[in-house]
Design a protein around this motif. Structure first.
Motif, PDB file in Angstrom:
ATOM      1  N   GLN A 127     -13.338   0.766   1.130  1.00 55.70           N
ATOM      2  CA  GLN A 127     -12.496   1.028   2.286  1.00 55.70           C
ATOM      3  C   GLN A 127     -12.507  -0.170   3.218  1.00 55.70           C
ATOM      4  O   GLN A 127     -13.549  -0.762   3.503  1.00 55.70           O
ATOM      5  CB  GLN A 127     -12.978   2.270   3.028  1.00 55.70           C
ATOM      6  CG  GLN A 127     -12.051   2.710   4.148  1.00 55.70           C
ATOM      7  CD  GLN A 127     -12.402   4.088   4.680  1.00 55.70           C
ATOM      8  OE1 GLN A 127     -13.293   4.753   4.163  1.00 55.70           O
ATOM      9  NE2 GLN A 127     -11.691   4.515   5.711  1.00 55.70           N
ATOM     10  N   LEU A 185      -7.279   0.925   5.105  1.00 59.49           N
ATOM     11  CA  LEU A 185      -6.743   0.773   3.765  1.00 59.49           C
ATOM     12  C   LEU A 185      -7.869   0.801   2.742  1.00 59.49           C
ATOM     13  O   LEU A 185      -8.988   1.175   3.062  1.00 59.49           O
ATOM     14  CB  LEU A 185      -5.959  -0.548   3.676  1.00 59.49           C
ATOM     15  CG  LEU A 185      -4.862  -0.748   4.729  1.00 59.49           C
ATOM     16  CD1 LEU A 185      -4.353  -2.183   4.716  1.00 59.49           C
ATOM     17  CD2 LEU A 185      -3.724   0.223   4.502  1.00 59.49           C
ATOM     18  N   TYR A 239       0.857  -1.186   0.000  1.00 54.16           N
ATOM     19  CA  TYR A 239       0.000   0.000   0.000  1.00 54.16           C
ATOM     20  C   TYR A 239       0.896   1.240   0.000  1.00 54.16           C
ATOM     21  O   TYR A 239       1.634   1.473   0.952  1.00 54.16           O
ATOM     22  CB  TYR A 239      -0.913  -0.003   1.224  1.00 54.16           C
ATOM     23  CG  TYR A 239      -1.850  -1.187   1.261  1.00 54.16           C
ATOM     24  CD1 TYR A 239      -3.104  -1.123   0.663  1.00 54.16           C
ATOM     25  CD2 TYR A 239      -1.461  -2.382   1.858  1.00 54.16           C
ATOM     26  CE1 TYR A 239      -3.962  -2.212   0.682  1.00 54.16           C
ATOM     27  CE2 TYR A 239      -2.305  -3.475   1.885  1.00 54.16           C
ATOM     28  CZ  TYR A 239      -3.548  -3.384   1.291  1.00 54.16           C
ATOM     29  OH  TYR A 239      -4.389  -4.473   1.306  1.00 54.16           O
ATOM     30  N   TYR A 259      -4.464   6.537   3.368  1.00 53.83           N
ATOM     31  CA  TYR A 259      -4.352   5.396   4.271  1.00 53.83           C
ATOM     32  C   TYR A 259      -3.815   5.935   5.599  1.00 53.83           C
ATOM     33  O   TYR A 259      -3.122   6.949   5.645  1.00 53.83           O
ATOM     34  CB  TYR A 259      -3.345   4.357   3.765  1.00 53.83           C
ATOM     35  CG  TYR A 259      -3.625   3.738   2.431  1.00 53.83           C
ATOM     36  CD1 TYR A 259      -4.898   3.349   2.046  1.00 53.83           C
ATOM     37  CD2 TYR A 259      -2.572   3.501   1.543  1.00 53.83           C
ATOM     38  CE1 TYR A 259      -5.128   2.756   0.828  1.00 53.83           C
ATOM     39  CE2 TYR A 259      -2.789   2.904   0.306  1.00 53.83           C
ATOM     40  CZ  TYR A 259      -4.072   2.537  -0.044  1.00 53.83           C
ATOM     41  OH  TYR A 259      -4.287   1.940  -1.254  1.00 53.83           O
TER      42      TYR A 259
END
Length: 372
Positions: A317, A303, A232, A277
């Motif tokens: 989400q 995330l 991420y 995030y």
């Protein structure tokens, strides 16, 4: 990539061979058994080794130190050997300045610049596993300055290729660069504190490939072995950390309490239809005897996951929380046997599970002192 890493290590070792100072050799062996694989990487199910390490260090004349660290990891599915460190670091610059070049751990956050075996828990917090691939090392140059003040104050900056953060080449010569500062002081004779702020600028475009090409591999969270690269990412990563320690008369040999907290914020996210995030953790360690310690850590990451709905891919989400309880026994300074229970809870994310981990570490030879 492996040939590049080996060439870098060979270059550092050739510098070491050209001086007469003694070579310091250290070995850390790490073995574990984990009952289940849990989300966001870390150790996988079954027997394995997560961070066994061979380190070589040597003074170069009177002005620098050379360091090489090779890390081996294996589990029931695969094995991996990587050069984690291969750098030269100055030791004689005036005014508290320090310069290093080669491959090294980025000086960001509370944990990233330390080796995994020095951690209080067998796996890094969720925010490290999500945003830094567990720990971020790369090829580059770094500089730090120990500010000459009564209170501990350190500033550092680094510029890296970015190859180890993502799966694709950087769009610029400097794939990532970092800034950080640390401050700390004592509170009387029994307590001390440290706080830090860090920033990482990510110029790579790797997440475009993660989400489009490697969705099944990266986002089902069925990672095995050592995770290279962060799953991420965004252009900006901000980190803040705070640590407080207490020990009777400042002597932590027999008894100590350690409280640590960290927060991460990532924005300008690649591809995901989400503003940012973020993640955080809070941990507490109580060493109640010279050989025994226990601890608990709670963490959370927010995330985004890509899901298929009516034939189309859309972003949703997600949230993952993790609670870890640990009991550790150190019969000697170089050995540790650790038992952990990990509980995960997820919303709109896959791979969350509960696991029991038994971890044994033993060290031989020389090893650098651990940080605060």
């Amino acid at each position: 990539m492996h040939s590049k890493m080996m060439a870098l290590a060979a270059a550092v070792l050739s510098v070491q061979a050209g001086v007469v100072n003694a070579l310091d050799v250290g070995v850390i062996l790490d073995a574990y058994h984990k009952s289940e694989t849990t989300a966001l990487g870390g150790r996988s199910e079954g027997f394995g080794s997560s961070h066994s390490e061979l380190s070589l260090s040597q003074d170069v004349a009177d002005f620098a130190t050379a360091q090489v660290s090779l890390v081996g990891e294996w589990n029931e599915d695969e094995s991996d050997l990587v050069v984690e460190e291969a750098y030269l670091q100055t030791t004689a610059l005036p005014g508290g300045l320090n310069v290093m070049g080669g491959r090294f751990l980025a000086d960001i956050g509370y944990l990233n610049a330390t080796h995994n075996h020095a951690d209080n828990f067998s796996e890094r917090p969720l925010l490290y596993r999500a945003f830094l691939g567990g720990h971020y090392f790369d090829d580059g140059v770094g500089v730090s300055w120990l500010v000459p003040t009564a209170r501990y104050w350190r500033l550092s900056a680094g510029a890296f290729s970015g190859d180890e953060l993502g799966e694709a080449d950087s769009a610029s010569n400097i794939g990532t660069w970092t800034l950080s500062t640390e401050l700390g002081d004592d509170i009387g004779e029994t307590a001390s504190w440290q706080m830090g702020f860090s920033y990482l600028r990510n110029n790579t475009q790797s997440s475009l490939h993660h989400h489009e090409d490697d969705h099944d591999e990266e986002h089902d969270h069925e990672h095995v072995g050592h995770a290279h690269g962060a799953a991420y990412q965004g252009k900006n990563l901000y980190l803040a950390d705070l640590v407080w320690k207490w020990a009777p008369q400042g002597n932590n040999r027999q008894q100590q309490i350690k409280i640590a907290a960290e927060y991460a914020y990532v924005d300008d996210i690649y591809t995901a239809e989400l503003g940012h995030y973020d993640g955080w953790y809070l941990s507490g360690i109580y060493q109640f005897d010279e050989n025994w310690a226990t601890g608990i850590r709670y963490g959370r990451v927010n995330l985004a996951e890509e899901h298929e709905h009516e034939g189309e891919h859309e972003w949703q989400q997600g949230r993952l929380t993790e609670t870890t309880v640990m009991l550790s026994w150190q019969p000697t300074h170089s050995q540790r046997l650790r038992l952990e229970y990990r509980h995960q809870d997820a919303a709109h994310m896959e791979g969350a599970d509960n696991a029991i981990t038994l971890n044994y570490q033993i060290g031989f030879g020389a090893h650098a002192a651990h940080s605060f």
